[in-house]
Structures are given as C-alpha cells and as structure tokens.
Design a protein around this motif. Structure first.
Motif, PDB file in Angstrom:
ATOM      1  N   GLY A 296     -34.907  19.674 -28.959  1.00 40.28           N
ATOM      2  CA  GLY A 296     -35.589  20.838 -28.394  1.00 40.28           C
ATOM      3  C   GLY A 296     -36.901  21.168 -29.068  1.00 40.28           C
ATOM      4  N   THR A 297     -37.406  20.274 -29.905  1.00 43.33           N
ATOM      5  CA  THR A 297     -38.659  20.514 -30.625  1.00 43.33           C
ATOM      6  C   THR A 297     -39.815  19.825 -29.925  1.00 43.33           C
ATOM      7  OG1 THR A 297     -38.209  18.615 -32.053  1.00 43.33           O
ATOM      8  CG2 THR A 297     -37.503  20.771 -32.839  1.00 43.33           C
ATOM      9  N   GLU A 298     -40.977  20.463 -29.939  1.00 41.04           N
ATOM     10  CA  GLU A 298     -42.133  19.959 -29.210  1.00 41.04           C
ATOM     11  C   GLU A 298     -43.175  19.318 -30.115  1.00 41.04           C
ATOM     12  OE1 GLU A 298     -43.830  22.579 -26.385  1.00 41.04           O
ATOM     13  OE2 GLU A 298     -41.912  23.399 -25.707  1.00 41.04           O
ATOM     14  N   ASP A 299     -42.872  19.128 -31.396  1.00 45.60           N
ATOM     15  CA  ASP A 299     -43.888  18.657 -32.318  1.00 45.60           C
ATOM     16  C   ASP A 299     -44.449  17.296 -31.928  1.00 45.60           C
ATOM     17  OD1 ASP A 299     -41.213  17.861 -33.021  1.00 45.60           O
ATOM     18  OD2 ASP A 299     -41.988  17.043 -34.884  1.00 45.60           O
ATOM     19  N   GLN A 300     -43.606  16.400 -31.415  1.00 43.39           N
ATOM     20  CA  GLN A 300     -44.097  15.060 -31.075  1.00 43.39           C
ATOM     21  C   GLN A 300     -44.661  14.965 -29.662  1.00 43.39           C
ATOM     22  OE1 GLN A 300     -41.273  11.940 -31.922  1.00 43.39           O
ATOM     23  NE2 GLN A 300     -41.461  12.194 -34.136  1.00 43.39           N
ATOM     24  N   VAL A 301     -44.287  15.864 -28.775  1.00 37.90           N
ATOM     25  CA  VAL A 301     -44.735  15.745 -27.390  1.00 37.90           C
ATOM     26  C   VAL A 301     -45.934  16.642 -27.077  1.00 37.90           C
ATOM     27  CG1 VAL A 301     -42.382  15.166 -26.662  1.00 37.90           C
ATOM     28  CG2 VAL A 301     -43.184  17.530 -26.460  1.00 37.90           C
ATOM     29  N   ALA A 302     -46.313  17.489 -27.996  1.00 46.62           N
ATOM     30  CA  ALA A 302     -47.376  18.455 -27.719  1.00 46.62           C
ATOM     31  C   ALA A 302     -48.680  17.776 -27.311  1.00 46.62           C
ATOM     32  CB  ALA A 302     -47.600  19.339 -28.949  1.00 46.62           C
ATOM     33  N   ALA A 303     -48.957  16.599 -27.880  1.00 46.84           N
ATOM     34  CA  ALA A 303     -50.217  15.905 -27.592  1.00 46.84           C
ATOM     35  C   ALA A 303     -50.169  15.096 -26.309  1.00 46.84           C
ATOM     36  CB  ALA A 303     -50.567  14.980 -28.760  1.00 46.84           C
ATOM     37  N   PHE A 304     -49.012  15.058 -25.644  1.00 45.02           N
ATOM     38  CA  PHE A 304     -48.876  14.199 -24.464  1.00 45.02           C
ATOM     39  C   PHE A 304     -49.266  14.886 -23.158  1.00 45.02           C
ATOM     40  CE2 PHE A 304     -45.079  12.115 -26.841  1.00 45.02           C
ATOM     41  CZ  PHE A 304     -45.955  11.455 -27.681  1.00 45.02           C
ATOM     42  N   TRP A 305     -49.496  16.192 -23.180  1.00 48.94           N
ATOM     43  CA  TRP A 305     -49.709  16.922 -21.943  1.00 48.94           C
ATOM     44  C   TRP A 305     -51.131  16.802 -21.416  1.00 48.94           C
ATOM     45  CZ3 TRP A 305     -45.516  18.692 -19.528  1.00 48.94           C
ATOM     46  CH2 TRP A 305     -44.347  18.883 -20.288  1.00 48.94           C
ATOM     47  N   ASP A 306     -52.089  16.517 -22.272  1.00 48.71           N
ATOM     48  CA  ASP A 306     -53.482  16.466 -21.850  1.00 48.71           C
ATOM     49  C   ASP A 306     -53.763  15.233 -20.993  1.00 48.71           C
ATOM     50  OD1 ASP A 306     -53.973  18.768 -23.264  1.00 48.71           O
ATOM     51  OD2 ASP A 306     -54.647  17.712 -25.070  1.00 48.71           O
ATOM     52  N   PHE A 307     -54.715  15.357 -20.089  1.00 50.92           N
ATOM     53  CA  PHE A 307     -55.191  14.229 -19.278  1.00 50.92           C
ATOM     54  C   PHE A 307     -56.553  13.810 -19.825  1.00 50.92           C
ATOM     55  CE2 PHE A 307     -52.116  16.286 -16.582  1.00 50.92           C
ATOM     56  CZ  PHE A 307     -51.509  15.249 -15.868  1.00 50.92           C
ATOM     57  N   GLU A 308     -56.520  12.841 -20.727  1.00 51.45           N
ATOM     58  CA  GLU A 308     -57.757  12.374 -21.345  1.00 51.45           C
ATOM     59  C   GLU A 308     -58.200  11.069 -20.693  1.00 51.45           C
ATOM     60  OE1 GLU A 308     -57.184  11.894 -25.496  1.00 51.45           O
ATOM     61  OE2 GLU A 308     -56.524  13.958 -25.841  1.00 51.45           O
ATOM     62  N   PRO A 309     -59.490  10.895 -20.462  1.00 50.57           N
ATOM     63  CA  PRO A 309     -59.963   9.607 -19.921  1.00 50.57           C
ATOM     64  C   PRO A 309     -59.806   8.499 -20.959  1.00 50.57           C
ATOM     65  CG  PRO A 309     -61.817  11.000 -20.542  1.00 50.57           C
ATOM     66  CD  PRO A 309     -60.579  11.855 -20.687  1.00 50.57           C
ATOM     67  N   ILE A 310     -59.703   7.287 -20.477  1.00 48.73           N
ATOM     68  CA  ILE A 310     -59.640   6.142 -21.381  1.00 48.73           C
ATOM     69  C   ILE A 310     -60.989   5.996 -22.080  1.00 48.73           C
ATOM     70  CG2 ILE A 310     -59.322   3.642 -21.545  1.00 48.73           C
ATOM     71  CD1 ILE A 310     -57.609   3.794 -19.031  1.00 48.73           C
ATOM     72  N   PRO A 311     -61.013   5.867 -23.405  1.00 52.97           N
ATOM     73  CA  PRO A 311     -62.302   5.700 -24.098  1.00 52.97           C
ATOM     74  C   PRO A 311     -63.033   4.456 -23.612  1.00 52.97           C
ATOM     75  CG  PRO A 311     -60.536   6.175 -25.662  1.00 52.97           C
ATOM     76  CD  PRO A 311     -59.879   5.908 -24.348  1.00 52.97           C
ATOM     77  N   SER A 312     -64.338   4.487 -23.680  1.00 49.91           N
ATOM     78  CA  SER A 312     -65.127   3.323 -23.282  1.00 49.91           C
ATOM     79  C   SER A 312     -64.939   2.204 -24.293  1.00 49.91           C
ATOM     80  CB  SER A 312     -66.604   3.692 -23.183  1.00 49.91           C
ATOM     81  OG  SER A 312     -67.073   4.186 -24.420  1.00 49.91           O
ATOM     82  N   GLY A 313     -65.132   0.990 -23.850  1.00 50.95           N
ATOM     83  CA  GLY A 313     -64.923  -0.159 -24.710  1.00 50.95           C
ATOM     84  C   GLY A 313     -66.040  -0.330 -25.721  1.00 50.95           C
TER      85      GLY A 313
END
Length: 558
Positions: free
Chosen positions: A541-558
C-alpha cells in the motif's frame, strides 16, 4: 493467540490473491474505460508483432510489411491516440489494484512507443530478418495439408524478405550487423529452440542446406523452392558482409533513453547507475558465498555430469519429485490439485553430447537439474505460465512483464536454498551460486551495451571474466539476446529477484513473527505477472516506488 492471528493473516493474503479476478465485476467508475482501452492496446501490440515478424501480415506481399516513413508515422499517431485516451481516464478515486492496472496499461503503451520511435529493429537490426529466415529452415518437410501449403508459401517468400531487408536496413548498427553476419555462417554453439543435430549446421546457410536434404528425401517437389531460398540467403550473407562500412551506428539506446524506458515501460524504481551498483554488490555476495560453500564441501564427492540420457532422465524425475514434495511439506506455496505432472511440464535442456564439450547450462544441468528445474519448470516458468493462464482478469491475464517473470524464476534459485529445497545436496548449492553469479554479470553487461560503454564482444568477455564455467558461445548468445531485445531484459533476472527479496523482507518486517511465507507466495502469484513494483504497491500500500510512474514524459532525444 499467535496461531489465530496467523490464520487471519493467511486469509487476508488469500483475499488479496483473488481480488484482481473480481476487478471487472466490482469496479470503480471509469475502470471499464481502462479495460476497453487495454483491448485496443493489445490489438495495437498484435499489429506491431505482425509488422516485425515478416510473415504474419496477410495484407502484405509475401507477408513482408512496408516500413516507410508514412507507415511509421501512422503507427506513432495510433500510439499517440491511445495515450491521449489513457490521459482522459482519471484513476484518482480508484482502489490500489485498479490504479496498479492503470500504470500497467500505461507501461504497455510506453513499450510500443519505444519500439517504433527508438528500437526500430526493421531499420537498425539485420537480425530482424535473419531470425525468421532461420526459423523457416527448421520447417517440417513431412508436414501435410494446410501446414505443408503454408510452409511452401513461406519458403517462396524468402527472396522477397531478403530484398525487403536490403531496402529497410538504412540505420544499421555495427554490433547488430556483426551478430547477423556470424549467425548467417556459423552455428551459435547453444542451439536454443533448434532441432537436434549431432553436428549442428553452420548458421542459416547450413540450415537451408540441411532443409534441402530433407526436401530431397520427403518433398522433392519443394527442392526448386528451397534452392531459390538457399540462393537468396547466400546472397544476403554476402550483402551483409559488404555492408560493414556503412552499418556503423551504435546498437545501444544511451543512458537517458535507457532510464526513460526503465521508469516508464518497465516500471523499475532504479536508474542504470543504481542497478549496476546493486548487481555489483550481488555479484560480490554470491562469489563470496560460493567460496564459503566450496570450502565447506571440499571433502565431498565432486558432482559429475550424467553419463547417459537414461541417467539424466532419472535425475530429472528425482528432482521433480523432490521439488514438489518440498513445496508442499515445507509450506512454500499452494499447488492446485490440477497442477500438471512432470511429463506434462517437461524440461528445458535435452541430453546432448557435444564433441567440443558441454556448454555452461549443460555443465550445470547434467550434474544436477535442481537449479534450472526450479527456475524454468516448477515453480518457475512453466508452472508460472500455467498458473497465470488460469486467470480471467481483463487486464492482468494478458500482461507478462519480463522482469517479474525472470525475477520470480531467479528468486527460486539461491534464495530457496535458504528455504531448504536442497539441504540434502550440499554440492548443488555451488551450482545455484554459479547460476546467480552469471545472472549478476548480465546486469552490468546489459547496461554497458545499452549505454554504449561496451561492445557486444566486450560484454561477452565481461561475463566470461566474472562467471566460473561460462563458455564463449553461451556468453555471446546471451549478449546477443539482451542487446537485441528492448532494454532491461538481461538485467531483469537479478534485478527482479532483488525486488522480490526486498518485498519479502518488507512483508516480514510488517507482519513480524506472524509472517506466512506460503500465503505470501500464493498472493504474489495470484497478483498476476505485473511489474514487481506494482505488486509491491498492492501488497504494502506504499507509493514510494510508483510515484514517479504517473507522469507522461516524452522519450529523450538521442
């Protein structure tokens, strides 16, 4: 009092285990939209599979799909549309299992995007064409009816596939090219999924020569078709040899893109640097424990490989009996009454006698099958897959995260030695450590290749240097498998195992002496084959590991 609390805990675990199966019947508002979206995500994934398989698209000429800029743009637009639909779903008031499902679907879309925008195997990796050409050469010349007609159609497509490869491979990577050239003319020395031959044919060309011999014997009317295919693959091998000056791109994806994929597609909570450090520490621990185990066992008889297929078969059956007995008597996990038996599950490595000597896997497996049987048969891959197929969950029944699958299988190796599965076989403890040591070197090799810090030859040598008994063929094939797949598969074995050990320790800490290992394993398996971070989210029930998964970030450029 303690026994009654233990019963309550076990029942609570059991409720958690079955909760995902009821999600579609008692779901929060909007969850049905996620399920319908996931159906479309899966349909898009099947389209991508067909797009890259060279044979399975009935609308394309000879099953070869078009990979032009317009077609790629259409695929990207379709993925954009799926992501927009997901953004419109609000999981804010959902239960934790439903929110975990949301993140699992998000990760599936991220995987598709990365495949089309970054991996681009049709343009970067000649093996995208070499692999299906090789599989075609395994065709059964004694097939009849529709199956025989399909084999003929596919063999007739070989020259078209080769021509398609020549057009599409515009961004070829040097390491991918090196592997493809090797595999066209050389046996890989491992033979995963290859039909048995006492002397393996020399690469793709050798297998088409083998196919021709079988056609002469069983399907003489196919000999001209096979001859045309053989001419095409020989010409393709020559074309690949000549491509070396222009196929010079990096095969790896780079650190920024790697970390993006780990976070958004694999839902792993650690960066490349953090996982490399974890793996180095795990390697040190396992190598040290191997030294202690070898010293403890130094006066015991040395294990020898099975001298015959009959003796090997007996070792396999004895291993299977011991594992099933231990799982039940030691309260490790619940085996359903309809669990398939040894003959139904089978095993991984057939008995073989190699003139050049056994490879790494065979050196371990033929001495004692326990390490691989736990990993790959029961309660590892074959049991795990069978158990997962029992699920009727609308989302989880159709997701199989590689880190979760391989992490569970490695967790069943050395960690289960601590649980007593081979207490009566101290020398086999050493084999378990050998498996774990090799898997730990994969992490740093996988990361090194993807970040461009190691060539495939350097990665293979890195694994050889760090892994007792490891031979050049297994090291090269392993490096090939994990470089050519999307990032994270090679590291998933050890990292997934460490995630599971972390969760095990956290659950023990939370429940104290009332912790129930059997209930823990039952609940873990019943949660489906989601990324371990999501299963942890549910169980703790802890969110410490999933907190960063909610954002929709673009793939960085190569």
């Amino acid at each position: 009092m303690r026994s009654s609390r233990r019963l309550v805990l076990a029942l609570a675990f059991a409720q958690l285990a079955v909760a995902p199966l009821a999600a579609s019947a008692q779901s929060s508002p909007g969850y049905g939209d996620l399920v319908r979206l996931f159906d479309d995500v899966r349909e898009a994934a099947r389209a991508l599979d067909a797009w890259s398989a060279a044979f399975d698209d009935p609308e394309a000429p000879h099953g070869v799909e078009h990979y032009g800029a317009e077609a790629v743009a259409e695929r990207v637009a379709a993925i954009d549309a799926l992501e927009d639909r997901l953004k419109a779903v609000d999981p804010g008031t959902w239960t934790i299992p439903e929110r975990a499902d949301y993140l699992a679907v998000k990760a599936q879309i991220a995987q598709q995007r990365f495949y089309v925008e970054v991996s681009r195997p049709w343009a970067r990796d000649p093996g995208t064409y070499v692999d299906p050409l090789l599989r075609l050469a395994f065709s059964n010349m004694k097939a009849t009816g529709e199956r025989a007609a399909r084999i003929r159609d596919r063999l007739e497509a070989v020259p078209t596939i080769v021509e398609s490869a020549k057009v599409n491979l515009t961004e070829g990577a040097a390491d991918f090219l090196m592997l493809a050239r090797y595999n066209m003319r050389n046996a890989d020395g491992v033979g995963h999924g290859h039909p048995y031959r006492a002397v393996p044919p020399e690469g793709v060309i050798g297998w088409y020569e083998d196919l021709r011999e079988r056609a002469v014997e069983s399907r003489p009317e196919l000999v001209p078709v096979v001859d045309d295919a053989l001419i095409a693959v020989r010409e393709f091998a020559d074309w690949l040899d000549a491509a070396a000056p222009r196929m010079t791109a990096e095969a790896g994806v780079g650190e920024a893109r790697f970390d993006w994929y780990m976070r958004h597609a694999k839902l792993l909570p650690w960066s490349a640097d953090e996982m490399a450090l974890l793996a180095e520490r795990e390697w040190e621990r396992l190598m040290g424990f191997l030294a202690l185990e070898e010293t403890r066992n130094r006066h015991l008889p040395v294990l020898e490989p099975a001298p015959s297929a009959e003796e090997y078969e007996e070792r396999l059956r004895s291993t299977d009996r011991n594992v099933r007995r231990w799982l039940t008597e030691a309260d490790i996990l619940t085996l359903p009454d309809d669990t398939p038996d040894f003959d139904a599950f089978g095993y991984n490595a057939p008995f073989i006698e190699r003139p050049e000597g056994l490879n790494f896997w065979e050196k371990v497996q033929f001495r004692d099958p326990h390490p691989d049987h736990l990993h790959a048969v029961i309660p590892g891959h074959r049991y795990d897959g069978w158990f997962a197929r029992r699920s009727e969950h609308p989302i989880r029944a159709r997701i199989s995260d590689g880190v979760r699958v391989e992490g569970w299988a490695v967790y069943l190796e050395e960690p289960m030695v601590r649980a007593g599965v081979i207490d009566h076989l101290p020398r086999v403890h050493e084999l378990m450590y050998l498996f774990g040591i090799f898997r730990a070197t994969r992490v740093t090799a996988d990361i090194g290749m993807q970040l461009g810090e190691m060539s495939i030859a350097e990665a293979a040598q890195h694994m050889i240097d760090g892994s007792p008994w490891l031979d050049a063929d297994v090291a090269r094939v392993d490096a090939e498998i994990y470089l050519r797949r999307p990032p994270g598969y090679g590291l998933g074995y050890t990292i997934g195992n460490l995630q599971l050990q972390q969760l095990l320790g956290e659950m023990r800490q939370r429940e104290g002496e009332d912790f129930d290992l059997k209930a823990f394993h039952d609940a873990f398996l019943a949660s489906g084959r989601l990324p371990v971070s999501l299963i942890r989210y549910e169980m703790l029930g802890t969110e410490d590991q999933v907190a960063a998964f909610w954002d929709f970030e673009p793939i960085p450029s190569g």
